[in-house]
Write an enzyme that holds these catalytic residues in place. Structure first.
Site, PDB file in Angstrom:
ATOM      1  N   GLY A  97      37.333  38.688  53.781  1.00 42.55           N
ATOM      2  CA  GLY A  97      35.935  38.458  53.412  1.00 42.55           C
ATOM      3  C   GLY A  97      35.680  37.003  53.054  1.00 42.55           C
ATOM      4  CD1 TRP A  98      38.843  35.585  49.097  1.00 36.77           C
ATOM      5  CD2 TRP A  98      36.819  34.771  48.602  1.00 36.77           C
ATOM      6  NE1 TRP A  98      38.615  35.804  47.757  1.00 36.77           N
ATOM      7  CE2 TRP A  98      37.388  35.306  47.419  1.00 36.77           C
ATOM      8  CE3 TRP A  98      35.550  34.195  48.534  1.00 36.77           C
ATOM      9  CZ2 TRP A  98      36.735  35.297  46.186  1.00 36.77           C
ATOM     10  CZ3 TRP A  98      34.888  34.185  47.292  1.00 36.77           C
ATOM     11  CH2 TRP A  98      35.476  34.729  46.146  1.00 36.77           C
TER      12      TRP A  98
ATOM     13  CG  ASP B 296      42.153  34.163  48.483  1.00 37.36           C
ATOM     14  OD1 ASP B 296      42.729  34.530  49.531  1.00 37.36           O
ATOM     15  OD2 ASP B 296      42.277  34.753  47.409  1.00 37.36           O
TER      16      ASP B 296
ATOM     17  CG  HIS C  41      45.493  29.030  47.282  1.00 44.58           C
ATOM     18  ND1 HIS C  41      44.245  29.161  47.859  1.00 44.58           N
ATOM     19  CD2 HIS C  41      45.470  29.786  46.160  1.00 44.58           C
ATOM     20  CE1 HIS C  41      43.506  29.967  47.117  1.00 44.58           C
ATOM     21  NE2 HIS C  41      44.226  30.356  46.076  1.00 44.58           N
ATOM     22  CE  LYS C  42      45.276  29.052  42.034  1.00 38.00           C
ATOM     23  NZ  LYS C  42      45.441  30.003  40.920  1.00 38.00           N
TER      24      LYS C  42
ATOM     25  CG  ASP D  32      41.019  29.447  43.416  1.00 33.81           C
ATOM     26  OD1 ASP D  32      40.877  29.581  44.647  1.00 33.81           O
ATOM     27  OD2 ASP D  32      41.786  30.150  42.730  1.00 33.81           O
TER      28      ASP D  32
ATOM     29  CE1 TYR E 192      51.218  30.797  43.024  1.00 30.79           C
ATOM     30  CE2 TYR E 192      48.862  30.503  43.333  1.00 30.79           C
ATOM     31  CZ  TYR E 192      49.921  31.106  42.679  1.00 30.79           C
ATOM     32  OH  TYR E 192      49.677  32.031  41.693  1.00 30.79           O
TER      33      TYR E 192
ATOM     34  NE  ARG F  19      38.473  39.491  45.675  1.00 34.54           N
ATOM     35  CZ  ARG F  19      38.669  40.360  44.696  1.00 34.54           C
ATOM     36  NH1 ARG F  19      38.001  41.507  44.669  1.00 34.54           N
ATOM     37  NH2 ARG F  19      39.522  40.120  43.754  1.00 34.54           N
TER      38      ARG F  19
ATOM     39  CE1 TYR G 102      37.472  33.725  42.709  1.00 25.65           C
ATOM     40  CE2 TYR G 102      38.883  32.614  41.118  1.00 25.65           C
ATOM     41  CZ  TYR G 102      38.549  33.749  41.842  1.00 25.65           C
ATOM     42  OH  TYR G 102      39.281  34.896  41.703  1.00 25.65           O
TER      43      TYR G 102
END
Length: 410
Positions: free
Chosen positions: A254-255, A181, A170-171, A126, A174, A251, A76
């Protein structure tokens, strides 16, 4: 007999020539890299976007080397930084920029369209974002292996595990979790793909991802969004009532706002979900504006400026500068956000940038990485975020820095 001797002599000569030439080629390869590195000049009168891009090219002669990678890896951070190079090329069509991006694609996408180091069955959101780089390359070359690679990433999204309410995990490792993100990792590619190849049929599903995180991860008091949400509420970091992680990480926010401004590129104004997404962007940015420090920057833990160990952080600040500027330029956000973006960019260039003797630049005070759960376990506490390692010119800061510089024409 003479003919045999002549044949043997010619064959030996040919073998020596080929060996010599191949040795020469191998020996010269690094020299060429060194030479091209030395040819890259970064001057003080350049725009910040070019300064940063050329700095990265000088320090990482091949694009896969970004983030100090030793071998090509589908990742990523390369997707983020090289997307900023593609945007830079639109403003300054220096062929070195597109060559650098294509070099990465060609190091990772095989002739049959398979992607080196990528494993679909890991269901890691990601891994989708670097696919954004392939749209332009495919358009210019019409080489089908780039299309095949994009189709593979789309296939991941089609079977990606989801929360009961329809949000991408997310994954796979997870389960039941959405992280801020992930909105940047999956949705801009998903939106561009469905608009480019499917007449936009999945835009509602793209919007659904933002609806889910907005509904579940927004703090009613501050308007900020928590880093992660666990639908099952089973993770030790998750609030037992809401499922949210305990802190606001700049962050991650921010993503999220970058994902919104980038995804909106693909939503027509008359799409029923467009206004909704613009509303989310306004809510998040209005909330973030309240926590902007007088320096123009934001703290690592967004709402705890001035507390022990907290620091003004480069990646989140660059991401907010970009999202504020692009949002204002596109008319999604009020004009005041352009001023706030310029203030943020001033903070970055005056406080966090170091200029080296050769003109290259270094953006300091960037958090290297942060997450939730995993091994070793990350608890999402304040102490956790402020004690994670920092890295100069971390790609999560340099990519958004280039994008912000472009939006602000600095």
């Amino acid at each position: 007999m003479v003919n045999c001797k002549q044949y043997f002599f010619k064959a030996t000569l040919l073998f020596i020539s080929v060996t010599f030439l191949s040795c020469k080629t191998v020996a010269q390869q690094p020299a060429q890299n060194v030479e091209s590195q030395n040819q890259i000049k970064v001057s003080s009168n350049m725009k910040w976007s070019d300064k940063m891009a050329l700095t990265l090219m000088k320090r990482h002669p091949q694009a896969f080397m970004i983030d100090d990678a030793k071998a090509p890896k589908w990742d990523y951070v390369h997707g983020l930084v090289l997307h900023s190079f593609e945007e830079l090329y639109k403003k300054n069509p220096d062929p070195r920029y597109t060559a650098y991006v294509k070099g990465y694609a060609d190091a990772l996408v095989n002739a049959d369209g398979t992607i080196k180091t990528y494993e679909l069955e890991n269901y890691n959101i990601d891994m989708v974002v670097a696919g954004r780089l392939l749209f332009d390359i495919y358009k210019k070359t019409n080489d089908n292996h780039y299309l095949t690679a994009m189709q593979t990433l789309k296939k991941q999204l089609e079977s990606h595990p989801r929360t009961k309410s329809g949000g991408f995990w997310h994954k796979k490792v997870y389960p039941n979790q959405m992280w801020l993100d992930g909105l940047y990792m999956g949705e801009p590619f998903y939106a561009q793909y469905t608009v480019t190849f499917e007449n936009g049929k999945n835009l509602d599903d793209v919007a659904k991802q933002f609806e889910q995180i907005q509904m579940h991860a927004t703090d009613p008091k501050t308007g900020l969004l928590y880093h992660g949400w666990d639908e099952s509420k089973q993770m030790p970091w998750a609030n037992k009532e809401t499922g949210n992680s305990p802190n606001f990480w700049s962050r991650a926010l921010g993503w999220y706002v970058m994902a919104l401004v980038d995804v909106l590129d693909y939503f027509p104004k008359n799409h029923p979900k467009q206004k909704e997404l613009v509303g989310y962007l306004n809510n998040a940015c209005e909330s973030l504006a309240k926590y902007q420090d007088k320096s123009g920057l934001w703290y690592q833990v967004t709402d705890k400026g001035g507390e022990k160990g907290n620091y003004l952080e480069a990646s989140g600040s660059s991401m907010f500068a970009y999202a504020f500027a692009k949002g204002a330029n596109k008319g999604y956000l009020p004009a005041k956000f352009k001023k706030l973006a310029n203030k943020a960019f001033d903070g970055l260039t005056k406080q966090l940038i170091k200029v080296d003797a050769d003109g290259t630049i270094t953006l300091t005070q960037a958090c290297q990485v942060a997450g939730l759960g995993g091994t070793p376990y990350r608890d999402g506490s304040y102490e956790y975020y402020v004690n994670e390692k920092k890295k100069d010119n971390d790609p999560k800061a340099t990519g958004p820095f280039i994008l912000a510089a472009l939006e602000l024409n600095r």
